[in-house]
Design a protein around this motif. Structure first.
Motif, PDB file in Angstrom:
ATOM      1  N   LYS A 152      52.304 -17.214  17.874  1.00  0.00           N
ATOM      2  CA  LYS A 152      52.401 -18.988  18.282  1.00  0.00           C
ATOM      3  C   LYS A 152      51.542 -19.601  19.554  1.00  0.00           C
ATOM      4  N   CYS A 153      51.320 -18.626  20.435  1.00  0.00           N
ATOM      5  CA  CYS A 153      50.589 -19.590  21.797  1.00  0.00           C
ATOM      6  C   CYS A 153      48.557 -19.294  21.063  1.00  0.00           C
ATOM      7  N   GLN A 154      48.517 -18.578  20.604  1.00  0.00           N
ATOM      8  CA  GLN A 154      47.520 -18.788  19.932  1.00  0.00           C
ATOM      9  C   GLN A 154      47.057 -19.556  19.378  1.00  0.00           C
TER      10      GLN A 154
ATOM     11  N   PRO B  17      64.275 -29.080  44.400  1.00  0.00           N
ATOM     12  CA  PRO B  17      65.197 -27.958  43.470  1.00  0.00           C
ATOM     13  C   PRO B  17      63.887 -27.490  42.927  1.00  0.00           C
ATOM     14  N   GLU B  18      64.036 -25.975  42.610  1.00  0.00           N
ATOM     15  CA  GLU B  18      63.067 -25.136  42.222  1.00  0.00           C
ATOM     16  C   GLU B  18      63.211 -24.711  41.076  1.00  0.00           C
ATOM     17  N   ILE B  19      63.380 -24.974  39.355  1.00  0.00           N
ATOM     18  CA  ILE B  19      63.418 -24.402  38.558  1.00  0.00           C
ATOM     19  C   ILE B  19      61.571 -23.774  37.641  1.00  0.00           C
ATOM     20  N   GLU B  20      61.518 -22.370  37.786  1.00  0.00           N
ATOM     21  CA  GLU B  20      60.606 -21.998  37.658  1.00  0.00           C
ATOM     22  C   GLU B  20      59.779 -21.949  36.450  1.00  0.00           C
ATOM     23  N   LEU B  21      58.814 -21.859  36.011  1.00  0.00           N
ATOM     24  CA  LEU B  21      57.291 -22.811  34.746  1.00  0.00           C
ATOM     25  C   LEU B  21      56.535 -22.412  34.602  1.00  0.00           C
ATOM     26  N   PRO B  22      55.926 -21.652  34.225  1.00  0.00           N
ATOM     27  CA  PRO B  22      56.147 -21.028  32.163  1.00  0.00           C
ATOM     28  C   PRO B  22      56.887 -19.538  32.836  1.00  0.00           C
ATOM     29  N   GLY B  23      56.754 -18.913  34.809  1.00  0.00           N
ATOM     30  CA  GLY B  23      56.575 -17.759  34.638  1.00  0.00           C
ATOM     31  C   GLY B  23      58.205 -17.784  35.368  1.00  0.00           C
ATOM     32  N   HIS B  24      58.282 -16.401  36.065  1.00  0.00           N
ATOM     33  CA  HIS B  24      59.702 -15.455  36.425  1.00  0.00           C
ATOM     34  C   HIS B  24      60.433 -16.491  36.278  1.00  0.00           C
ATOM     35  N   SER B  25      60.407 -16.165  34.684  1.00  0.00           N
ATOM     36  CA  SER B  25      62.056 -16.002  33.521  1.00  0.00           C
ATOM     37  C   SER B  25      62.529 -16.020  32.869  1.00  0.00           C
ATOM     38  N   LEU B  26      62.092 -14.493  33.330  1.00  0.00           N
ATOM     39  CA  LEU B  26      63.296 -13.605  32.717  1.00  0.00           C
ATOM     40  C   LEU B  26      64.387 -13.921  32.461  1.00  0.00           C
ATOM     41  N   ALA B  27      65.004 -14.055  33.690  1.00  0.00           N
ATOM     42  CA  ALA B  27      66.833 -14.319  33.684  1.00  0.00           C
ATOM     43  C   ALA B  27      67.048 -14.698  31.953  1.00  0.00           C
ATOM     44  N   ALA B  28      66.072 -16.132  32.190  1.00  0.00           N
ATOM     45  CA  ALA B  28      66.559 -17.249  30.783  1.00  0.00           C
ATOM     46  C   ALA B  28      66.678 -16.483  29.467  1.00  0.00           C
ATOM     47  N   LEU B  29      65.306 -15.803  29.765  1.00  0.00           N
ATOM     48  CA  LEU B  29      64.800 -15.250  28.842  1.00  0.00           C
ATOM     49  C   LEU B  29      65.969 -13.904  27.966  1.00  0.00           C
ATOM     50  N   ALA B  30      66.561 -13.307  29.485  1.00  0.00           N
ATOM     51  CA  ALA B  30      68.032 -12.162  29.092  1.00  0.00           C
ATOM     52  C   ALA B  30      69.586 -13.338  28.365  1.00  0.00           C
ATOM     53  N   ALA B  31      69.854 -14.601  28.855  1.00  0.00           N
ATOM     54  CA  ALA B  31      69.838 -15.294  28.020  1.00  0.00           C
ATOM     55  C   ALA B  31      69.951 -16.239  26.750  1.00  0.00           C
ATOM     56  N   TYR B  32      68.498 -16.671  26.289  1.00  0.00           N
ATOM     57  CA  TYR B  32      68.356 -16.768  25.338  1.00  0.00           C
ATOM     58  C   TYR B  32      66.686 -16.411  24.294  1.00  0.00           C
ATOM     59  N   PRO B  33      66.599 -14.714  24.284  1.00  0.00           N
ATOM     60  CA  PRO B  33      65.703 -14.460  24.333  1.00  0.00           C
ATOM     61  C   PRO B  33      64.688 -14.663  22.779  1.00  0.00           C
ATOM     62  N   HIS B  34      65.188 -16.080  22.179  1.00  0.00           N
ATOM     63  CA  HIS B  34      64.015 -16.628  21.386  1.00  0.00           C
ATOM     64  C   HIS B  34      63.009 -17.992  22.313  1.00  0.00           C
ATOM     65  N   LEU B  35      63.238 -17.869  23.695  1.00  0.00           N
ATOM     66  CA  LEU B  35      62.039 -18.544  24.332  1.00  0.00           C
ATOM     67  C   LEU B  35      61.335 -17.478  24.527  1.00  0.00           C
ATOM     68  N   GLY B  36      61.067 -16.446  24.235  1.00  0.00           N
ATOM     69  CA  GLY B  36      60.337 -15.331  25.275  1.00  0.00           C
ATOM     70  C   GLY B  36      59.174 -15.217  23.640  1.00  0.00           C
ATOM     71  N   CYS B  37      58.334 -14.855  24.069  1.00  0.00           N
ATOM     72  CA  CYS B  37      57.101 -14.915  23.169  1.00  0.00           C
ATOM     73  C   CYS B  37      57.412 -13.520  21.519  1.00  0.00           C
ATOM     74  N   SER B  38      57.758 -12.632  21.891  1.00  0.00           N
ATOM     75  CA  SER B  38      58.695 -11.276  21.206  1.00  0.00           C
ATOM     76  C   SER B  38      60.233 -11.773  20.755  1.00  0.00           C
TER      77      SER B  38
ATOM     78  N   CYS C 258      57.418 -18.851  26.364  1.00  0.00           N
ATOM     79  CA  CYS C 258      56.474 -18.477  25.176  1.00  0.00           C
ATOM     80  C   CYS C 258      56.067 -20.112  25.358  1.00  0.00           C
ATOM     81  N   ALA C 259      54.748 -20.397  25.298  1.00  0.00           N
ATOM     82  CA  ALA C 259      54.106 -22.181  25.939  1.00  0.00           C
ATOM     83  C   ALA C 259      53.751 -22.661  24.220  1.00  0.00           C
ATOM     84  N   GLY C 260      54.065 -21.622  23.088  1.00  0.00           N
ATOM     85  CA  GLY C 260      53.415 -22.083  21.868  1.00  0.00           C
ATOM     86  C   GLY C 260      54.661 -21.621  21.222  1.00  0.00           C
ATOM     87  N   ASN C 261      55.684 -21.590  21.237  1.00  0.00           N
ATOM     88  CA  ASN C 261      57.043 -22.735  20.855  1.00  0.00           C
ATOM     89  C   ASN C 261      58.130 -23.123  21.451  1.00  0.00           C
ATOM     90  N   ASP C 262      57.991 -24.853  20.397  1.00  0.00           N
ATOM     91  CA  ASP C 262      58.300 -26.225  21.033  1.00  0.00           C
ATOM     92  C   ASP C 262      60.128 -26.449  21.476  1.00  0.00           C
TER      93      ASP C 262
END
Length: 770
Positions: free
Chosen positions: A348-350, A266-287, A305-309
């Motif tokens: 958060k990333c910085q 299986p391929e579970i894309e990360l950290p990119g190609h993840s916009l569909a997941a962000l649409a479902a759970y917006p807190h996972l993105g930087c903005s 977002c790489a700075g968000n645990d």
């Protein structure tokens, strides 16, 4: 009746059985010639033949061999209308399937197949070997339906060249039903491939059920509309689109594949190609959003977002459910095409970069990948990632899929990391496969069957020790422009058949002409399985080359048995009444040469059609200051002066491409020549990382040593216009023998554009002098 005739009749009765001669059984038992793909390691034909009929028994003692026997019957019953009886033992009129009879370790996936008068034996060093031996046996069967069949006598010993032999399918851009996924697995197993890479998450759709996160099914699996036509057209259908696989369906597919000795990765894309997941759970993105599931193809800025645990908590939860569904060693985590635009501005990333002493955002991506890898390693799993995971430092145990050419594979192997080769110019099966004018829209490129077959997965640059890290290769099928199952089959076969032989057969045994002969028989097997394969391999092909006395000529050829080629030079459509092709066609004027192959009055496949523009540089000598990039090297500088303009789809092998470097060429006109105009052909397609040059210069010279600049133009790359460009200098009172063309690469792709931070491509086609 003569004594000789009686003798042959009795011999036939002995071979076919009494029932066949008395009319109480099959009147004829067909026999196929030996034609196997992929070609075995060792094959010897014998004088023996085996009659397979209703009395034949399949002998399979172990559970795994009984499963292989059941799969044999599933195919055989389509031909015969009946199943063979399966039992534990037998010696007369039997097909024996036996795995590891010595009860000691052997070579993985290895088998021996012997066809004698009274029995057929398939002996595998393991169950997978027996399964592949059975697949070879199926290819010895005729494809016409009958009640009995002759199997040609053979003695085969066979094993694969590579341990990893894969096919990929992207279901994120377009979704395909479970029944087709099973058929896809059947077909790759039929060709002795052993890995199905299932690309399950994308910007445009999340396709796997995760019970802990139901909005992935409710929101991320659906987009409001899809693109129509090519990306550059920017047209949309306005229709909601979606779909996902339930966990029960995935279990069903994985079990189905395992029965056929296919591992599903299986391929579970990360950290990119993840916009569909962000649409479902917006807190996972930087903005924090809002986001919506992607409707355009390409590389999108919004990523995890790489700075968000909480991102890592989410991904670990997802991967926990994924690991339960997929028991194999590998989980593919993507890692490609992850723009750093959001990370650069995200506090958060910085903060993460500063706290961990990371150099930059590329190192932050490495941190992200390594953190996920450590988690998967703790669960006994290994990661695979696209070659971008090399950037910023490679995760310790990662396997690299090299797709941007072979350089990533070379770099990883030199670091003693396992590598799977997937270079776009050889094994991307979403590229065009024919230069015919009626081909469906594709992403670009030109990868015919012959090019796939010519691929060598082990780079020459590696040492003997480093070559051991090349596990194999894989064909990739991205589905931006592939909407249904029939189209997938059209793009994949027979190109995947050629790749299967590349991965299984030793390179010294490969022969393309021999492969094509075997492919003719193999097509009938694909037809039996209702595969919508492409038939381009036997259509007329044209080769444009330098003429004997300069200029340009066209050679036409076809591998179609019994086919005759006819052509025209006046732009009219060829028919079976046009000029028959007997010798290379000299190009004598501007216009279109068209040719086609016919069987009787029926044209087979696409016609050859090529427009020519004659000018003073056609057929002259061209010297390049530096070679083009291997991915877009037409094979000769002659293409720059062959009178042919490149296609905007760049699928015609007419473009000479440079990645991050400049173009410089000198055309020798042969004699001092009056020159009125100088023209260079260029391409700009920024969505595909192709930029016009930032500057072009034309120079002329009489001696090839001292050059005079006669034209300069800057800023072409700043234009937003996409498509083919022709830039022309108009000269007065100019005579020269040599013309130099210089085009300066646009450099690094700017932020906010597809491919940002990567070197731009520079594409040049025709160098025109009049």
């Amino acid at each position: 009746m003569t004594i000789k005739s009686i003798f042959h009749l009795l011999a036939g009765c002995t071979a076919l059985g009494f029932a066949a001669c008395t009319g109480t059984g099959p009147a004829i038992a067909p026999k196929a010639k030996v034609s196997i793909i992929p070609l075995p390691a060792r094959l010897q034909e014998t004088r023996d033949s085996f009659l397979l009929d209703k009395q034949t028994v399949l002998v399979a003692a172990s559970e795994e061999d009984r499963q292989t026997a059941a799969l044999f019957n599933a195919y055989f019953s389509m031909l015969s209308g009946y199943d063979l009886k399966v039992q534990d033992s037998g010696t007369h009129n039997v097909i024996i399937l036996q795995s590891n009879p010595k009860e000691q370790p052997g070579m993985a996936e290895t088998y021996a197949l012997k066809v004698g008068k009274d029995q057929v034996t398939v002996t595998g060093d393991d169950a997978a070997g027996t399964f592949y031996g059975m697949q070879t046996l199926l290819q010895l069967l005729p494809v016409q339906k009958a009640e009995a069949f002759w199997i040609a006598g053979v003695d085969i010993y066979d094993h694969p060249r590579f341990s990893y032999r894969g096919l990929h399918l992207d279901v994120g851009r377009h979704f395909f039903p479970v029944e087709f996924i099973k058929k896809y697995i059947d077909l790759l197993a039929m060709h002795k491939m052993n890995t199905f890479h299932w690309h399950l998450t994308e910007d445009q759709g999340w396709r796997i059920e995760i019970k802990k996160y139901p909005r992935l099914q409710e929101v991320a699996s659906r987009r409001k509309e899809s693109m129509v036509g090519h990306y550059k057209d920017q047209k949309f259908d306005g229709k909601p689109y979606g779909g996902f696989y339930t966990q029960e369906q995935i279990k069903e597919v994985v079990a189905y594949a395992a029965e056929r000795h296919v591992t599903v990765i299986p391929e579970i894309e990360l950290p990119g190609h993840s916009l569909a997941a962000l649409a479902a759970y917006p807190h996972l993105g930087c903005s924090g959003g809002p986001y919506e599931v992607g409707t355009t193809w390409g590389v999108l800025d919004d990523i995890y977002c790489a700075g968000n645990d909480s991102v890592f908590t989410f991904l670990q939860d997802v991967l926990d459910e994924v690991m339960i569904l997929f028991p194999g060693k590998y989980i593919h985590i993507g890692g490609d095409e992850s723009p750093k635009t959001r990370w650069e501005k995200c506090p958060k990333c910085q903060k993460r970069i500063k706290e961990n002493g990371l150099k930059d955002e590329h190192a932050l991506q490495s941190y992200f990948i390594q953190r996920i890898e450590k988690y998967l390693n703790s669960k006994g799993r290994q990661i695979i990632g696209w070659d971008e995971i090399l950037e910023g430092g490679l995760a310790p145990n990662a396997t690299v899929m090299s797709w941007r050419g072979i350089e990533g594979g070379i770099a990883a192997a030199k670091q003693h990391h396992n590598v799977i080769m997937t270079p776009g110019n050889y094994v991307y099966l979403d590229h065009y496969q024919s230069q015919g004018k009626n081909e469906p829209v594709a992403i670009g490129g030109f990868t015919p069957v012959s090019k796939v077959y010519s691929y060598e997965p082990v780079p020459a640059e590696l040492s003997a020790e480093e070559r051991k890290f090349i596990l194999g290769a894989q064909g990739n099928v991205w589905t931006e422009y592939i909407k249904n199952a029939e189209h997938v089959e059209y793009m994949v076969y027979p190109r995947a058949t050629a790749l299967a032989e590349v991965l299984w057969t030793q390179p010294e045994k490969k022969n393309y002409d021999n492969f094509l002969e075997r492919l003719k028989s193999h097509f009938r097997r694909l037809e039996l399985k209702n595969v919508n394969y492409a038939k381009h391999v036997f259509e007329v092909r044209g080769v444009v080359e330098s003429g004997e006395n300069g200029g340009v000529q066209v050679k036409l050829d076809s591998k179609l048995d019994g086919g005759k080629i006819f052509y025209t030079t006046d732009s009219s459509a060829p028919t079976a009444q046009s000029t028959p092709y007997t010798a290379p066609i000299k190009v004598e004027h501007t216009g279109i040469i068209r040719g086609a192959v016919f069987q009787g009055d029926r044209m087979y496949g696409n016609e050859f059609q090529q427009a020519f523009q004659l000018h003073k540089a056609v057929g002259k000598t061209v010297t390049l200051a530096r070679p083009p990039h291997q991915n877009y090297d037409p094979g000769s500088s002659f293409v720059l002066v062959n009178g042919i303009r490149g296609a905007v789809e760049f699928n015609d092998n007419q473009w000479t491409g440079y990645n991050g470097s400049n173009f410089e060429a000198v055309v020798d006109l042969g004699d001092s020549t009056a020159i009125k105009t100088i023209t260079i052909g260029l391409l700009q397609a920024k969505d595909q990382w192709i930029y016009a040059p930032k500057q072009i210069d034309f120079y002329v010279s009489q001696d090839g040593k001292t050059y005079k600049n006669v034209f300069k133009l800057t800023g072409l790359n700043e234009s937003n216009e996409n498509g083919i460009m022709q830039k022309t200098a108009v000269l007065e009172n100019t005579k020269a023998r040599y013309v130099k063309f210089v085009a300066l690469n646009a450099g690094v792709i700017p932020k906010g554009k597809p491919g940002e931070g990567s070197p731009a491509w520079l594409f040049v086609d025709e160098l025109i002098v009049n």
